[in-house]
Write a protein that holds these residues in place. Structure first.
Motif, mmCIF file in Angstrom:
data_model
loop_
_atom_site.group_PDB
_atom_site.id
_atom_site.type_symbol
_atom_site.label_atom_id
_atom_site.label_comp_id
_atom_site.label_asym_id
_atom_site.label_seq_id
_atom_site.Cartn_x
_atom_site.Cartn_y
_atom_site.Cartn_z
ATOM 1 N N LEU A 233 0.726 -1.117 0.123
ATOM 2 C CA LEU A 233 -0.067 0.032 0.061
ATOM 3 C C LEU A 233 1.052 1.278 -0.039
ATOM 4 C CD1 LEU A 233 -3.021 -0.463 2.344
ATOM 5 C CD2 LEU A 233 -3.010 0.258 0.056
ATOM 6 N N VAL A 234 1.935 1.083 0.765
ATOM 7 C CA VAL A 234 2.823 2.411 0.972
ATOM 8 C C VAL A 234 3.280 2.634 -0.389
ATOM 9 C CG1 VAL A 234 4.930 3.304 1.723
ATOM 10 C CG2 VAL A 234 3.442 2.069 3.204
ATOM 11 N N LYS A 235 3.775 1.712 -1.141
ATOM 12 C CA LYS A 235 4.468 1.732 -2.396
ATOM 13 C C LYS A 235 3.598 2.130 -3.673
ATOM 14 C CE LYS A 235 7.380 -0.663 -5.748
ATOM 15 N NZ LYS A 235 8.005 -1.946 -6.124
ATOM 16 N N LEU A 236 2.168 1.474 -3.513
ATOM 17 C CA LEU A 236 1.371 1.737 -4.591
ATOM 18 C C LEU A 236 0.715 3.228 -4.439
ATOM 19 C CD1 LEU A 236 -0.171 0.648 -6.930
ATOM 20 C CD2 LEU A 236 -1.853 -0.482 -5.333
ATOM 21 N N LEU A 237 0.151 3.560 -3.295
ATOM 22 C CA LEU A 237 -0.628 4.670 -3.002
ATOM 23 C C LEU A 237 0.379 5.900 -2.372
ATOM 24 C CD1 LEU A 237 -3.780 3.363 -1.575
ATOM 25 C CD2 LEU A 237 -3.257 3.878 -3.939
ATOM 26 N N ARG A 238 1.816 5.775 -2.274
ATOM 27 C CA ARG A 238 2.548 6.879 -1.759
ATOM 28 C C ARG A 238 1.848 7.280 -0.239
ATOM 29 N NH1 ARG A 238 6.096 8.785 -5.553
ATOM 30 N NH2 ARG A 238 5.473 7.989 -7.812
ATOM 31 N N LEU A 239 1.840 6.351 0.270
ATOM 32 C CA LEU A 239 1.233 6.541 1.819
ATOM 33 C C LEU A 239 2.389 6.273 2.917
ATOM 34 C CD1 LEU A 239 -2.172 4.221 1.919
ATOM 35 C CD2 LEU A 239 -1.816 6.949 1.519
ATOM 36 N N THR A 240 2.351 7.042 4.144
ATOM 37 C CA THR A 240 3.124 6.747 5.071
ATOM 38 C C THR A 240 2.790 5.137 5.770
ATOM 39 O OG1 THR A 240 1.874 7.702 6.787
ATOM 40 C CG2 THR A 240 3.358 9.032 5.506
ATOM 41 N N PRO A 241 3.480 4.727 6.537
ATOM 42 C CA PRO A 241 3.333 3.404 7.162
ATOM 43 C C PRO A 241 2.188 3.577 7.957
ATOM 44 C CG PRO A 241 5.768 3.586 7.090
ATOM 45 C CD PRO A 241 4.997 4.911 6.660
ATOM 46 N N GLU A 242 2.015 4.655 8.869
ATOM 47 C CA GLU A 242 0.746 4.671 9.480
ATOM 48 C C GLU A 242 -0.387 4.885 8.875
ATOM 49 O OE1 GLU A 242 3.595 6.608 9.665
ATOM 50 O OE2 GLU A 242 4.634 5.822 11.493
ATOM 51 N N GLU A 243 -0.486 5.589 7.723
ATOM 52 C CA GLU A 243 -1.729 5.660 6.789
ATOM 53 C C GLU A 243 -2.222 4.519 6.315
ATOM 54 O OE1 GLU A 243 -1.436 10.281 5.110
ATOM 55 O OE2 GLU A 243 -0.076 8.695 4.287
ATOM 56 N N ALA A 244 -1.085 3.513 5.865
ATOM 57 C CA ALA A 244 -1.210 2.239 5.425
ATOM 58 C C ALA A 244 -1.990 1.225 6.567
ATOM 59 C CB ALA A 244 0.049 1.668 4.960
ATOM 60 N N GLU A 245 -1.559 1.324 7.609
ATOM 61 C CA GLU A 245 -2.086 0.425 8.749
ATOM 62 C C GLU A 245 -3.543 0.896 8.990
ATOM 63 O OE1 GLU A 245 -1.058 -2.009 10.031
ATOM 64 O OE2 GLU A 245 1.101 -2.259 9.741
ATOM 65 N N GLN A 246 -3.825 2.430 8.826
ATOM 66 C CA GLN A 246 -4.990 3.009 9.031
ATOM 67 C C GLN A 246 -5.981 2.467 7.927
ATOM 68 O OE1 GLN A 246 -5.211 7.226 8.888
ATOM 69 N NE2 GLN A 246 -7.469 7.340 9.412
ATOM 70 N N VAL A 247 -5.381 2.524 6.595
ATOM 71 C CA VAL A 247 -6.301 1.942 5.690
ATOM 72 C C VAL A 247 -6.608 0.662 5.778
ATOM 73 C CG1 VAL A 247 -6.227 1.266 2.973
ATOM 74 C CG2 VAL A 247 -5.416 3.778 3.898
ATOM 75 N N ILE A 248 -5.791 -0.509 6.205
ATOM 76 C CA ILE A 248 -6.220 -1.804 6.272
ATOM 77 C C ILE A 248 -7.060 -2.107 7.612
ATOM 78 C CG2 ILE A 248 -4.945 -3.910 6.996
ATOM 79 C CD1 ILE A 248 -2.558 -2.889 5.430
ATOM 80 N N GLN A 249 -6.830 -1.246 8.714
ATOM 81 C CA GLN A 249 -7.861 -1.354 9.697
ATOM 82 C C GLN A 249 -9.059 -0.861 9.240
ATOM 83 O OE1 GLN A 249 -7.354 -2.769 12.477
ATOM 84 N NE2 GLN A 249 -9.408 -2.069 13.259
ATOM 85 N N GLY A 250 -9.249 0.148 8.532
ATOM 86 C CA GLY A 250 -10.410 0.634 8.005
ATOM 87 C C GLY A 250 -11.136 -0.170 7.234
ATOM 88 N N ALA A 251 -10.505 -1.060 6.009
ATOM 89 C CA ALA A 251 -11.007 -1.888 5.201
ATOM 90 C C ALA A 251 -11.547 -3.129 5.981
ATOM 91 C CB ALA A 251 -9.801 -2.338 4.134
#
Length: 537
Positions: free
Chosen positions: A388-406
């Motif tokens: 997710l970090v690589k694909l969407l240029r997110l920070t690691p914290e934002e990636a974890e937030q996305v996965i939790q939200g999903a």
């Protein structure tokens, strides 16, 4: 019993092409059989004398005191033994040669039968070895007779069987017609070797091209795979090991001469020659010819490709009765899901609307994920944060937030579908399709496409209709019936399919559950959702 061994070995070995040592072994066994019939229950040994080319018969007896003699077949009195060899003692074993010409006419006949039996066995074994070497190759034979709908083919040293299921539909044969077939297997039977033949196997097409196209036999052009709808249409994928050689042109030949020769052999079966590509998406697009896909979405995890075609090319891509898409799926090894551009735009918008609800995503990032093949929150919840970090240029914290939200959004979707799931599971009867009561014309067309796509999937391992509830332990039925809406029969199907517990279902996807159980994909998805919910709690 006089046996002219030299003549027997030379004559039989030459006529039947049987190994000399095998014949000698058969003759030794024949002499043993004859000796037991003539002399009774004795301990015998036979040897082949290489110098005289004769079989020597030797009887072994144990030396005993004269007064202790009880069995003249296996014992010899000491006085008689000492006349033969004065160094012998009580308990020693002595071997004495016996003449084979005393074995008698009946014993000689038994020996002859033993020789004939060994020769027949050797011939059968020789045929099995010969045709095992031809397994997965082409053989040419002649129609000898018919066994109901099966065709018995004369292959020279033995017969081959061309079962009705391996024949090209509509193909007719007469006695003495020539048959070119593919050897599937060679089996031993009481009636002799059975060579199983096929005219419908995809490899028959490959072997015919190998014979007809010089570049293939030389290794310049390589056949990657083949798919057939016997008697109707075939697809074959080829590539060249040399850039200067056109693989498709080499297979077609000058004015189509090469491919036409194969078409005639297969009784007019149409053959599409497809250029193989290492890129799976391009390979699938090539395999769907003559249609021209406008977009391909690859789902590596489920090994599915969603192929988008212009609305006017939809029927062309699917083919008559789904033939084109079915052959393309067989050729490439991918599950192929075809959508029209109009329908795909609607679906993509639906996917985006759902995924955009995940915190820290938004519409633009949701579109990127959909284009990468992630169509629902459950798919995103299983992603690696680094991806997710690589694909969407997110920070690691934002990636974890996305996965939790999903994960949370996926759980909400499962809860909302619980009521419908319960009703579907309770009302489901094996053999009846799950169909919505109200369905529009567009949905009907989509359902027809889904049906065609379903036919490209591998055949299920289990037929639910054949599962016997009584064969499943009661405690296992009760275990699976803890799932909401699961009745006895579906519980028996899940157990018979090899699932051990809720976790084993939850860790599989809907396609895998459907493949193992034979249940509809929609129902399998609901079983997956229910077990996932239980494991999560």
């Amino acid at each position: 019993m006089q046996i002219d061994l030299k003549r027997v070995i030379e004559t039989v070995g030459k006529e039947k092409n049987i190994d000399r040592q095998l014949l000698i072994g058969a003759l030794r066994e024949a002499v043993l059989t004859a000796a037991r019939k003539h002399f009774g229950d004795c301990v015998f040994e036979t040897r082949f004398n290489e110098e005289t080319e004769e079989i020597e018969l030797i009887r072994y007896r144990t030396v005993v005191a004269d007064e202790e003699l009880t069995n003249v077949s296996k014992q010899i009195p000491a006085t008689e033994a000492l006349q033969m060899d004065d160094s012998l003692q009580i308990g020693d074993e002595i071997g004495e040669p016996l003449p084979t010409d005393q074995l008698g006419r009946i014993a000689a006949q038994a020996a002859k039968q033993s020789i004939v039996q060994k020769v027949m066995e050797a011939e059968k074994e020789k045929i099995v070895r010969e045709f095992r070497d031809k397994k997965h190759q082409i053989v040419i034979g002649q129609v000898r007779r018919f066994d109901k709908a099966d065709i018995i083919v004369d292959l020279g040293p033995t017969e081959g069987v061309l079962p009705v299921r391996e024949q090209i539909p509509g193909e007719k044969y007469k006695i003495r017609d020539k048959v070119i077939a593919f050897v599937i297997d060679v089996k031993k039977s009481t009636r002799g070797p059975q060579v199983m033949l096929s005219r419908a196997h995809p490899e028959l097409l490959i072997r015919l091209f190998e014979q007809e196209v010089t570049e293939i036999s030389e290794g310049v052009v390589v056949i990657q795979s083949a798919a057939r709808d016997p008697g109707s249409r075939s697809k074959i994928a080829v590539y060249s090991t040399e850039p200067s050689i056109d693989p498709v042109g080499a297979c077609v030949g000058i004015k189509g001469a090469r491919v036409q020769a194969i078409v005639q052999e297969l009784r007019g079966e149409k053959i599409d020659i497809i250029p193989y590509d290492r890129d799976p998406a391009r390979f699938v697009c090539n395999a769907l010819a003559p249609s021209e896909p406008s977009k391909v979405i690859v789902n590596e995890r489920l090994h599915i490709m969603e192929v988008v075609v212009p609305d006017e090319h939809l029927s062309l891509a699917i083919g008559k009765r789904g033939q084109n898409v079915r052959l393309a799926a067989q050729l490439t090894g991918w599950k192929v899901d075809i959508r029209s551009e109009t329908k795909m735009r609607e679906l993509v918008q639906e996917y985006k609307n759902v995924i955009a609800q995940i915190p820290a995503l938004g519409e633009m990032r949701a579109e990127i994920l959909v284009n990468e093949g992630y169509k629902d929150p459950a798919d995103i919840s299983r992603m690696d944060p680094r991806s997710l970090v690589k694909l969407l240029r997110l920070t690691p914290e934002e990636a974890e937030q996305v996965i939790q939200g999903a994960s949370e959004l996926a759980s909400q979707s499962d809860e909302q579908s619980d009521l419908a799931s319960d009703e579907d599971l309770e009302g489901f009867h094996l053999g009846e399709p799950i169909i919505d009561e109200e369905i529009g014309e567009t949905e009907e067309a989509e359902a027809a496409i889904d049906d065609i796509v379903a036919k490209t999937r591998p055949q299920p391992l289990l037929d639910p209709e054949k599962v016997d509830v009584k064969s499943v332990p009661v405690e296992r039925l009760r275990y699976w019936m803890q799932l909401k809406g699961v009745a006895e029969h579906i519980a028996a199907v899940i157990h018979t399919a090899g699932f051990s517990d809720f976790s084993s279902v939850a860790t599989s996807n809907a396609d895998e559950i459907a493949y193992k159980t034979g249940l509809p994909v929609k129902l399998s998805g609901k079983l997956h959702a229910e077990t996932t919910k239980i494991i999560g709690n």
